[in-house]
Design a protein around this motif. Structure first.
Motif: not given
Lengths: 196, 196
Positions: B52-53, B64, B62, A1-6, B48-49
């Protein structure tokens, strides 16, 4: 759903005790919305704690030095050792302001079913401390549950002939109601009744 | 009581929503007791969050990248925009699997008392999107509370002459009891009754 980092942050937060997916998402969004320095301060604090904090060589409490502040405190009674399972238990006891001796942190309680045997706890270190120093009394303050009681009984057997061994009193919690006390606690309160 | 590093970690954790001193201590001890790589993975994830985000240039979700996955998805209906307050609201809507349009994340709700004015939200960006693209409908999905309703009313006034504006239905929650519904919700359910 969100970015991989989240997603990764949510996954990492979920590993904390009592944090489910929803809570982890809420925490992750909070971290995302806070100013960068504040979020990085948390990351930094986690790193520093893992780099700096170790166990006191003497008692097993947390410290950044060889010995913890309590073991180094000459004003405390070095003839009295209170045995606890975890460093948190030590805080609870310190909060009472009733105890002025030293501590010994076992690092857990005996639980053969979970694979926790005597050699997994800091029991040998405790026996050595009792041998070495002029210890007069060991207060067993393991938790009043099954594993804590078993650990206390085990330690009492080992220590009884060398030193005075005591156990924290069981009984009614102050401010509690007799009506709502469980029968084991009430039984202990009765057995441990005191002269007034 | 403990080392400065532990105290600092507890202080940082206390800044998280819903985390008091006791919970922060519990979390800090958990972090102390876990293997170092696991604890550092959490610190790393936080860093990282924050690095990157960022927010999608188009919708404020949100991401990347420049644009988020939803805005880039050609299979979604680009003529339909759902306006939400926060990225979490977007997740809730995506979980229904009922919506196939795009989103617009405002970043909050109008609340003059808290100092949140129209220029603090991504409202101009929304108006520009509606002007620029062939948007047929804007679904207002701000929260059904005071600030969310005020924001929806404000946006409806601005958008009404340019595009079809709708609002999520208010009514009884599915699985709820009429008996326990508050009168405002029940009133809305009545006013919004549908032909069967």
């Amino acid at each position: 759903m969100f970015s991989p980092a989240v997603e990764n942050l949510v996954a990492q937060l979920t590993r904390l005790p009592g944090v489910g997916t929803r809570t982890a998402q809420r925490l992750a969004f909070h971290i995302l919305q806070r100013p960068k320095p504040e979020a990085l301060a948390l990351a930094q604090a986690i790193q520093e704690v893992k780099e700096r904090v170790r166990f006191c060589r003497e008692c097993g409490n947390l410290t950044e030095e060889e010995l913890c502040g309590i073991c180094l405190d000459a004003r405390r009674d070095h003839g009295l050792i209170c045995v606890v399972e975890q460093p948190v238990d030590l805080i609870s006891l310190e909060r009472t302001h009733e105890y002025r001796g030293l501590y010994h942190v076992l690092g857990g309680a005996l639980s053969p079913l979970d694979g926790v045997e005597p050699e997994d706890l800091r029991i040998d270190e405790l026996l050595r401390r009792v041998e070495r120093n002029g210890v007069q009394e060991v207060v067993l303050a393991t938790n009043p549950n099954m594993t804590g009681e078993a650990t206390a009984a085990f330690l009492a057997d080992r220590l009884r002939n060398r030193v005075r061994v005591t156990r924290l009193a069981s009984g009614l919690p102050v401010g509690g109601d007799l009506e709502y006390a469980d029968e084991v606690t009430l039984g202990r309160a009765l057995a441990g009744r005191r002269e007034m």
